[in-house]
Write an enzyme that holds these catalytic residues in place. Structure first.
Site, PDB file in Angstrom:
ATOM      1  N   GLY A  10     -10.474   1.474  -3.996  1.00  0.00           N
ATOM      2  CA  GLY A  10      -9.555   0.347  -4.215  1.00  0.00           C
ATOM      3  C   GLY A  10     -10.097  -0.438  -5.394  1.00  0.00           C
ATOM      4  N   SER A  13      -8.033  -6.576  -7.411  1.00  0.00           N
ATOM      5  CA  SER A  13      -8.815  -7.797  -7.597  1.00  0.00           C
ATOM      6  C   SER A  13     -10.165  -7.732  -6.868  1.00  0.00           C
ATOM      7  CB  SER A  13      -7.991  -8.981  -7.089  1.00  0.00           C
ATOM      8  OG  SER A  13      -8.795 -10.100  -6.914  1.00  0.00           O
ATOM      9  N   VAL A  14     -10.150  -7.282  -5.624  1.00  0.00           N
ATOM     10  CA  VAL A  14     -11.403  -7.274  -4.854  1.00  0.00           C
ATOM     11  C   VAL A  14     -12.354  -6.184  -5.360  1.00  0.00           C
ATOM     12  CG1 VAL A  14     -12.416  -6.962  -2.565  1.00  0.00           C
ATOM     13  CG2 VAL A  14     -10.307  -8.276  -2.819  1.00  0.00           C
ATOM     14  N   GLY A  15     -11.827  -4.964  -5.561  1.00  0.00           N
ATOM     15  CA  GLY A  15     -12.669  -3.873  -6.053  1.00  0.00           C
ATOM     16  C   GLY A  15     -13.313  -4.216  -7.396  1.00  0.00           C
ATOM     17  N   LYS A 127      -7.888  -5.748   6.257  1.00  0.00           N
ATOM     18  CA  LYS A 127      -7.548  -6.315   7.563  1.00  0.00           C
ATOM     19  C   LYS A 127      -6.679  -5.385   8.414  1.00  0.00           C
ATOM     20  CE  LYS A 127      -5.747  -9.749   5.334  1.00  0.00           C
ATOM     21  NZ  LYS A 127      -6.417  -9.812   4.025  1.00  0.00           N
ATOM     22  N   LYS A 227      -6.261 -11.758  10.901  1.00  0.00           N
ATOM     23  CA  LYS A 227      -7.608 -12.332  10.981  1.00  0.00           C
ATOM     24  C   LYS A 227      -7.905 -12.830  12.390  1.00  0.00           C
ATOM     25  CE  LYS A 227      -7.440 -13.539   6.081  1.00  0.00           C
ATOM     26  NZ  LYS A 227      -6.948 -14.547   5.112  1.00  0.00           N
TER      27      LYS A 227
END
Lengths: 339, 339
Positions: A10, A13-15, A127, A227
């Site tokens: 992935g 943005s996070v990767g 999530k 969450k």
């Protein structure tokens, strides 16, 4: 263990945040754990870059930003993606940062289970698979004897899972109540401060990149409900899944309701409640000046315990580097346990 | 390690809290660590109870409350106190809960160093020795190869030291700013809500047991300054001692100043600042509704980091069981590392 070979799966943005954070923090990780981290593969949804000798984190980000695909990575670009990448290179830890999918949990579910089968540790920010199949996944990790960490799945850079487990280790956790979605908190905060209507603020939030083009997951409470399930399972030992959460979003909140609340010194917030009696995400009245009165994209959670009474934590609920910081903390924790 | 024999040194509010918490949490500790905890000695300022076979925690608390001295503990009461207790019984971990002494750090300093020399781990709630001789004590623990944990010395049940070290492990800590003293926060909060004078509220706080008969340590900022030194050394790696902190208390704050601040939507809080440039405890104006706007005896701290931006934590700054919960968490962490 001297070296830890990681795959970043992935590369949104996070990767990309993980790649950037790793390039900043290699020395710190080496200092704290004695282990050198090497990225041996990174994959976006349709391509990858793979090299057993290691890839350059900054060049990965630059390639993705400029060329749109990791296949364009010099020399080591590849058309492999998804599960194939896990077979294409030797690795120790999967850093799983694919988008959350609340329908069938893919591709996170298959990737994670395959990594476990291969005997590899997994750090995730996802999530979907946790909200749908928490018990199955955690059980598979235990069976495989590998580590599985998911701090980044709740609260971005607001520590809550490791926080509760480690720094409140002497306490029984009675309940958790908090604001677990930054986008809705931003919209409600602006509606409150400006008196504007929901649709107006939502549109502006989309223009600012705070709300997504399809804001459903956030504004209908789906993200916060995922969450809620993760916290229920991981911290309160409640065997729950997504469908067990009562969910109501904020799209019906109008400026009149907010003004009415303000008159009595109340605010309207999207509150998640996690307790053995109640798993719920819904708009609630909270007192101005209470610990739930945090504004903007902040997340917060109050953890009710037996010994320590109530402890609260506040932090940014999203952000590329912020979420990556939680994943790196998980990685450091895994590496410390190895040595 | 199957069994951990502990000595509880100091048997006031915190020591008794530890005994009560241990009697509640033996099963939990055994579950989490595989280790059974046994109290082999407990000592107040002039006597003790000692038994290699273990003491009953509830009977220790009952004896102290009803008889005033641990010497009255059935069969195992003793006139031994202080350092002599450490020689009188075989033990693994010293739980040190004697009163803070900011003049010469005793008896905590001698007790702690002696335990290290004997090769024993130490968990403390004491601020005096850490504020005066942090580097020396931590150095001695390292040299002796033992564990030394002191979460309870700052913030009672508000986790800050383990929190920052463990759950923000990927981050560089730039600064910490917060409210580290519950008594002064309580006094200022009531002055603000009631418009009363400092002396009036102080007197009522003393009657309620929130402020001590001699309130100097709290109201003059000495307690918060000790905590400032501990955070500077432990989390920012600043080699500082108590005299390096600029300290100003709240005894000069009058109701006029608080009213003036309120007009512009500000509050006056006793703020501790910990940064490489500034170690300071002083009354400051803070914006209503900001994260520093916590009232009553709550403590809070905002940790500024590189990756995770700002993360805040809020909790009760004092209390018998609350402080004990932090010491038990430290003990659990030590026991986990053994096995």
């Amino acid at each position: 263990m001297d070296e830890c070979k990681v795959i970043i799966m992935g590369f949104g943005s996070v990767g990309q945040g993980v790649a950037n954070a790793l390039s900043m923090k290699k020395d710190l990780i080496k200092d704290k754990t004695g282990v050198s981290v090497k990225v041996v593969a990174a994959a976006d949804s349709s391509s990858s870059a793979i090299s057993q000798d290691g890839l350059d984190e900054e060049l990965l980000v630059k390639t993705k930003k400029e060329e749109g695909k990791l296949a364009a990575y010099p020399e080591f670009g590849s058309d492999k993606s998804g599960l194939d990448v896990l077979d294409a290179v030797e690795y120790d830890c999967l850093i799983e940062a694919t988008p959350t999918n609340i329908v069938d949990a893919q591709p996170a579910l298959s990737l994670t289970l395959k990594a476990f089968e291969q005997g590899k540790d997994v750090v995730t920010s996802n999530k979907g698979h946790l909200a749908l199949k928490f018990k199955e996944i955690v059980g598979a990790a235990e069976e495989a004897g590998v580590e599985f960490k998911y701090e980044a799945s709740v609260g971005g850079s607001m520590p809550i899972i490791n926080f509760t487990r480690d720094t409140l280790a002497s306490c029984e956790i009675k309940s958790i109540k908090g604001i677990l979605n930054g986008t809705t908190n931003y919209i409600l905060s602006r509606m409150t401060s400006e008196g504007s209507d929901y649709e107006v603020i939502l549109k502006e939030s989309q223009e600012l990149g705070i709300a997504e083009t399809d804001p459903t997951q956030d504004v209908e409470g789906i993200d916060a409900a995922c969450k809620t399930v993760i916290l229920a399972n991981s911290l309160l030992g409640i065997d729950a899944t997504y469908s067990d959460v009562k969910v109501e979003g904020i799209s019906n909140i109008n400026s009149q309701a907010i003004e009415l609340a303000k008159k009595d010194d109340y605010l309207i917030k999207l509150i998640a409640e996690v307790s053995p009696e109640n798993l719920q995400v819904s708009p609630r009245l909270i007192k101005r000046g209470s610990s739930y009165d945090v504004s903007g994209t902040l997340n917060m959670a109050t953890i009710k315990t037996d010994l320590a009474d109530e402890v609260s934590v506040i932090g940014l609920g999203a952000g590329s580097l912020e979420t990556a910081s939680a994943m790196l903390t998980d990685l450091i924790s895994i590496l410390k346990n190895k040595n």
